[in-house]
Design a protein around this motif. Structure first.
Motif, PDB file in Angstrom:
ATOM      1  N   ILE A  12       0.832  -1.277   0.040  1.00 17.42           N
ATOM      2  CA  ILE A  12      -0.177   0.123   0.067  1.00 17.42           C
ATOM      3  C   ILE A  12       0.965   1.373   0.022  1.00 17.42           C
ATOM      4  CG2 ILE A  12      -1.744   1.292   1.218  1.00 17.42           C
ATOM      5  CD1 ILE A  12      -2.796  -1.212   2.447  1.00 17.42           C
ATOM      6  N   HIS A  13       1.035   2.111  -1.087  1.00 18.52           N
ATOM      7  CA  HIS A  13       1.845   3.222  -1.172  1.00 18.52           C
ATOM      8  C   HIS A  13       1.067   4.518  -1.135  1.00 18.52           C
ATOM      9  CE1 HIS A  13       4.465   5.965  -2.785  1.00 18.52           C
ATOM     10  NE2 HIS A  13       4.512   5.485  -3.904  1.00 18.52           N
ATOM     11  N   LEU A  14       1.421   4.724   0.248  1.00 19.74           N
ATOM     12  CA  LEU A  14       0.662   6.139   0.667  1.00 19.74           C
ATOM     13  C   LEU A  14       1.947   7.452   0.717  1.00 19.74           C
ATOM     14  CD1 LEU A  14      -1.276   4.824   3.687  1.00 19.74           C
ATOM     15  CD2 LEU A  14      -2.095   5.022   1.353  1.00 19.74           C
ATOM     16  N   ALA A  15       3.168   7.065   0.540  1.00 19.66           N
ATOM     17  CA  ALA A  15       4.165   8.036   0.881  1.00 19.66           C
ATOM     18  C   ALA A  15       4.045   8.999  -0.207  1.00 19.66           C
ATOM     19  CB  ALA A  15       5.457   7.353   0.832  1.00 19.66           C
ATOM     20  N   ALA A  16       4.212  10.414   0.159  1.00 19.74           N
ATOM     21  CA  ALA A  16       4.402  11.549  -0.930  1.00 19.74           C
ATOM     22  C   ALA A  16       4.794  12.833  -0.088  1.00 19.74           C
ATOM     23  CB  ALA A  16       3.179  11.583  -1.764  1.00 19.74           C
ATOM     24  N   VAL A  17       5.637  13.698  -0.859  1.00 18.64           N
ATOM     25  CA  VAL A  17       5.705  14.989  -0.331  1.00 18.64           C
ATOM     26  C   VAL A  17       4.467  15.711  -0.758  1.00 18.64           C
ATOM     27  CG1 VAL A  17       6.891  17.135  -0.340  1.00 18.64           C
ATOM     28  CG2 VAL A  17       8.220  15.130  -0.282  1.00 18.64           C
ATOM     29  N   ILE A  18       3.540  16.480   0.191  1.00 19.62           N
ATOM     30  CA  ILE A  18       2.532  17.190  -0.115  1.00 19.62           C
ATOM     31  C   ILE A  18       2.410  18.459  -0.164  1.00 19.62           C
ATOM     32  CG2 ILE A  18       1.082  14.926   0.769  1.00 19.62           C
ATOM     33  CD1 ILE A  18       0.583  16.587   3.386  1.00 19.62           C
ATOM     34  N   PRO A  19       1.588  19.211  -0.534  1.00 24.13           N
ATOM     35  CA  PRO A  19       1.733  20.659  -0.500  1.00 24.13           C
ATOM     36  C   PRO A  19       1.611  21.307   0.936  1.00 24.13           C
ATOM     37  CG  PRO A  19       0.147  20.248  -2.306  1.00 24.13           C
ATOM     38  CD  PRO A  19       0.560  18.953  -1.469  1.00 24.13           C
ATOM     39  N   PRO A  20       2.077  22.244   1.537  1.00 26.25           N
ATOM     40  CA  PRO A  20       2.737  23.179   0.783  1.00 26.25           C
ATOM     41  C   PRO A  20       4.254  23.057   0.310  1.00 26.25           C
ATOM     42  CG  PRO A  20       2.714  23.975   2.995  1.00 26.25           C
ATOM     43  CD  PRO A  20       1.894  22.898   2.894  1.00 26.25           C
ATOM     44  N   PRO A  26       9.745  21.781  -5.347  1.00 24.82           N
ATOM     45  CA  PRO A  26       9.215  21.030  -6.326  1.00 24.82           C
ATOM     46  C   PRO A  26      10.172  19.730  -6.955  1.00 24.82           C
ATOM     47  CG  PRO A  26       9.716  22.929  -7.561  1.00 24.82           C
ATOM     48  CD  PRO A  26       9.701  23.209  -6.033  1.00 24.82           C
ATOM     49  N   ASP A  27      11.416  20.041  -6.760  1.00 24.65           N
ATOM     50  CA  ASP A  27      12.537  19.235  -7.095  1.00 24.65           C
ATOM     51  C   ASP A  27      12.569  17.997  -6.269  1.00 24.65           C
ATOM     52  OD1 ASP A  27      13.348  20.350  -9.585  1.00 24.65           O
ATOM     53  OD2 ASP A  27      14.980  21.282  -8.438  1.00 24.65           O
ATOM     54  N   MET A  28      12.428  18.125  -5.042  1.00 21.84           N
ATOM     55  CA  MET A  28      12.283  17.333  -3.979  1.00 21.84           C
ATOM     56  C   MET A  28      11.019  16.448  -4.140  1.00 21.84           C
ATOM     57  SD  MET A  28      12.582  17.344   0.297  1.00 21.84           S
ATOM     58  CE  MET A  28      10.879  18.415   0.426  1.00 21.84           C
ATOM     59  N   ALA A  29      10.110  16.983  -4.276  1.00 23.36           N
ATOM     60  CA  ALA A  29       8.781  16.568  -4.589  1.00 23.36           C
ATOM     61  C   ALA A  29       8.722  15.551  -5.468  1.00 23.36           C
ATOM     62  CB  ALA A  29       7.416  17.572  -4.735  1.00 23.36           C
ATOM     63  N   TYR A  30       9.503  15.758  -6.635  1.00 20.66           N
ATOM     64  CA  TYR A  30       9.589  15.134  -7.915  1.00 20.66           C
ATOM     65  C   TYR A  30      10.182  13.776  -7.587  1.00 20.66           C
ATOM     66  CZ  TYR A  30      10.637  13.152 -12.581  1.00 20.66           C
ATOM     67  OH  TYR A  30      10.854  12.370 -13.557  1.00 20.66           O
ATOM     68  N   ARG A  31      11.507  14.054  -6.831  1.00 16.48           N
ATOM     69  CA  ARG A  31      12.448  13.005  -6.324  1.00 16.48           C
ATOM     70  C   ARG A  31      11.592  11.961  -5.434  1.00 16.48           C
ATOM     71  NH1 ARG A  31      15.824  17.094  -5.464  1.00 16.48           N
ATOM     72  NH2 ARG A  31      15.815  16.791  -3.279  1.00 16.48           N
ATOM     73  N   VAL A  32      11.057  12.408  -4.522  1.00 15.98           N
ATOM     74  CA  VAL A  32      10.359  11.294  -3.640  1.00 15.98           C
ATOM     75  C   VAL A  32       9.254  10.846  -4.280  1.00 15.98           C
ATOM     76  CG1 VAL A  32       9.069  11.272  -1.611  1.00 15.98           C
ATOM     77  CG2 VAL A  32      11.124  12.741  -1.664  1.00 15.98           C
ATOM     78  N   TYR A  85       2.501  18.879  -6.899  1.00 15.11           N
ATOM     79  CA  TYR A  85       2.001  17.779  -6.273  1.00 15.11           C
ATOM     80  C   TYR A  85       1.305  17.135  -7.348  1.00 15.11           C
ATOM     81  CZ  TYR A  85      -0.843  14.544  -3.191  1.00 15.11           C
ATOM     82  OH  TYR A  85      -1.421  13.590  -2.317  1.00 15.11           O
ATOM     83  N   GLY A  86       0.107  17.592  -7.689  1.00 15.72           N
ATOM     84  CA  GLY A  86      -0.830  17.059  -8.873  1.00 15.72           C
ATOM     85  C   GLY A  86      -0.175  16.447 -10.124  1.00 15.72           C
ATOM     86  N   GLU A  87       1.023  17.289 -10.426  1.00 17.13           N
ATOM     87  CA  GLU A  87       1.653  16.656 -11.532  1.00 17.13           C
ATOM     88  C   GLU A  87       2.385  15.384 -11.184  1.00 17.13           C
ATOM     89  OE1 GLU A  87       1.839  17.993 -14.820  1.00 17.13           O
ATOM     90  OE2 GLU A  87       1.134  19.971 -14.441  1.00 17.13           O
ATOM     91  N   THR A  88       3.023  15.295  -9.996  1.00 18.07           N
ATOM     92  CA  THR A  88       3.707  14.165  -9.782  1.00 18.07           C
ATOM     93  C   THR A  88       2.736  12.832  -9.616  1.00 18.07           C
ATOM     94  OG1 THR A  88       3.544  14.508  -7.251  1.00 18.07           O
ATOM     95  CG2 THR A  88       5.426  15.365  -8.607  1.00 18.07           C
ATOM     96  N   LYS A  89       1.500  13.222  -9.144  1.00 18.67           N
ATOM     97  CA  LYS A  89       0.572  12.107  -8.967  1.00 18.67           C
ATOM     98  C   LYS A  89       0.142  11.685 -10.534  1.00 18.67           C
ATOM     99  CE  LYS A  89      -0.042  11.553  -4.717  1.00 18.67           C
ATOM    100  NZ  LYS A  89       0.152  10.309  -3.757  1.00 18.67           N
ATOM    101  N   VAL A  90      -0.144  12.327 -11.372  1.00 16.81           N
ATOM    102  CA  VAL A  90      -0.338  11.884 -12.778  1.00 16.81           C
ATOM    103  C   VAL A  90       0.822  10.977 -13.342  1.00 16.81           C
ATOM    104  CG1 VAL A  90      -0.454  12.933 -15.157  1.00 16.81           C
ATOM    105  CG2 VAL A  90      -1.805  13.951 -13.277  1.00 16.81           C
TER     106      VAL A  90
END
Length: 284
Positions: A12-20, A26-32, A85-90
């Motif tokens: 079950i994959h719940l991990a993510a960097v979320i807003p704000p 954004p670079d860290m959000a993409y990497r994670v 965040y939305g972009e990474t989810k896509v």
């Protein structure tokens, strides 16, 4: 990651960097978010090829739905401008759908838990129709998904609390402020954005609940949980200092600061139409 992914039946994959934070870095959000998901898929395909992967995506993938708040899974994915965040989810969804694993993707509505107050509260338009889901109901859905793999695999579902969990953002804030002793969320004009956020009503949210039967709580349950976590003394102190607290909160509003400073670029991002006088003032 390879070692951790050995001999797994379900992930079950719940991990993510979320807003704000996702917007700030954004670079860290993409990497994670994206690279992390890519690494997980690789590890599971290598060491647990029969693993069932359940991924938590987000309603943010649909972007601004103010003009059409009724959302279905088949709708175009178009995160709002600047929503990293939305972009990474896509991107994560695409990686999972192309994988060799058995998988399911749940696009989560507004999951209301122990959220901290942040400047993000001013990014959502007050008249946004929003559908929440409690953490307990959300957790129940993921847990029940494990025993319903055959009915869910290789499919994407919207996950929300249903019609008894629908409210406008303005009404939601007023109720939350009242619970904490802050009175109404009576901020000045232009404190809240008018566009480029997300949320809405999940028109096909029943599809997942019909399979899993995870919905057991509604808005009254949620506000009841909030009420139980607030000590009476805490509420009294908050009431005494509510003017100071609201003034500080307003100082965190990026839409309001953009309007006050006449920042045309940011005003165009947050507001539907620049006020003529304000624009003329900036251009002079």
């Amino acid at each position: 990651m390879l070692k951790v992914a050995q001999n797994k039946d379900v992930a079950i994959h719940l991990a993510a960097v979320i807003p704000p934070l996702a917007d700030i870095d954004p670079d860290m959000a993409y990497r994670v978010n994206v690279r992390g998901t890519e690494n997980l898929i690789y590890a599971l395909e290598k060491n647990s090829p029969d693993c069932y992967l359940i991924f938590s995506s987000s309603i943010s993938v649909y972007g601004d739905r103010m003009k059409n708040p009724q959302i279905s899974v088949a709708d175009i994915l178009q995160p709002s401008p600047g929503d990293q965040y939305g972009e990474t989810k896509v991107l994560c969804e695409s990686l999972i759908a192309k994988s060799k694993l058995s998988w399911s993707i749940f696009r989560l509505a507004a999951i209301m838990g122990n959220h901290k107050i942040s400047k993000l509260m001013f990014h959502m338009p007050l008249d946004t129709p929003m559908e929440i889901c409690t953490p307990k109901d959300t957790g129940r859905a993921f847990a029940k998904a494990i025993e319903n793999q055959k009915k869910l695999e290789k499919q994407i579902f919207n996950l929300g609390g249903g019609e008894e969990c629908v409210i406008t953002y303005g009404s939601f804030l007023d109720k939350m402020f009242a619970e904490f002793g802050l009175g109404k969320a009576d901020f000045p004009q232009k404190a809240f954005a008018e566009k480029n956020f997300h949320c809405g009503i999940l028109k096909d949210g029943e599809d997942l609940d019909n399979i899993l039967g995870f919905r057991q709580q509604n808005l009254n349950d949620y506000f009841g949980m909030v009420r139980q976590k607030i000590y009476p003394l805490q509420k009294k102190i908050t009431f005494i200092f509510k003017s100071i607290i609201k003034k500080w909160l307003l100082s965190q509003s990026e839409p309001y600061q953009a309007f006050k400073k006449g920042n045309v670029k940011k005003m165009n991002h947050f507001f539907n139409q620049l006020e003529k006088e304000k624009l003329e003032k900036v251009l002079l």
